[in-house]
Scaffold this active site. Sequence first.
Site, PDB file in Angstrom:
ATOM      1  N   LYS A  74      39.183 -30.366 -15.537  1.00 39.58           N
ATOM      2  CA  LYS A  74      39.839 -31.658 -15.763  1.00 39.58           C
ATOM      3  C   LYS A  74      40.064 -32.456 -14.480  1.00 39.58           C
ATOM      4  CE  LYS A  74      42.162 -30.150 -19.946  1.00 39.58           C
ATOM      5  NZ  LYS A  74      43.446 -30.058 -20.648  1.00 39.58           N
ATOM      6  N   GLU A  86      43.289 -46.422 -17.163  1.00 38.92           N
ATOM      7  CA  GLU A  86      44.473 -46.475 -16.306  1.00 38.92           C
ATOM      8  C   GLU A  86      45.208 -45.134 -16.312  1.00 38.92           C
ATOM      9  OE1 GLU A  86      48.629 -48.963 -15.991  1.00 38.92           O
ATOM     10  OE2 GLU A  86      46.853 -49.976 -16.780  1.00 38.92           O
TER      11      GLU A  86
END
Length: 117
Positions: A74, A86
Amino acid sequence: MHTIVDGSTQILGIVGDPIRQVRAPEVWSALFRANGFNAICVPLHVKPTELKTFLTGLRTIQNMAGLIFTIPHKLAAVHHVDILTERARHVQSVNVMRHDEDGRWRGDILDGIGFVK
């Protein structure tokens, strides 16, 4: 009965190391079938040292709809997308990537949303 996999099948990969423990392929593939999508989810065992090579080659696969990232990818995945949401930019982590029509990869992190819900 329709064909499970054919030349039009879209692929959603789930990338991790290890990968045997994930249930996502079973769950997502069943959801795709139940909703009439010609797509499957495939587990992809990729070592951290091979992630860059894997993602570079993945750009050539035209029916790769997207990826789910699990441990330990990740944090590293954030460096391999063209566009970050964002949210992903804020936490510097990506757990989903989709292939946009213009060929760019868009990355997002959905863990927080899932946790809150």
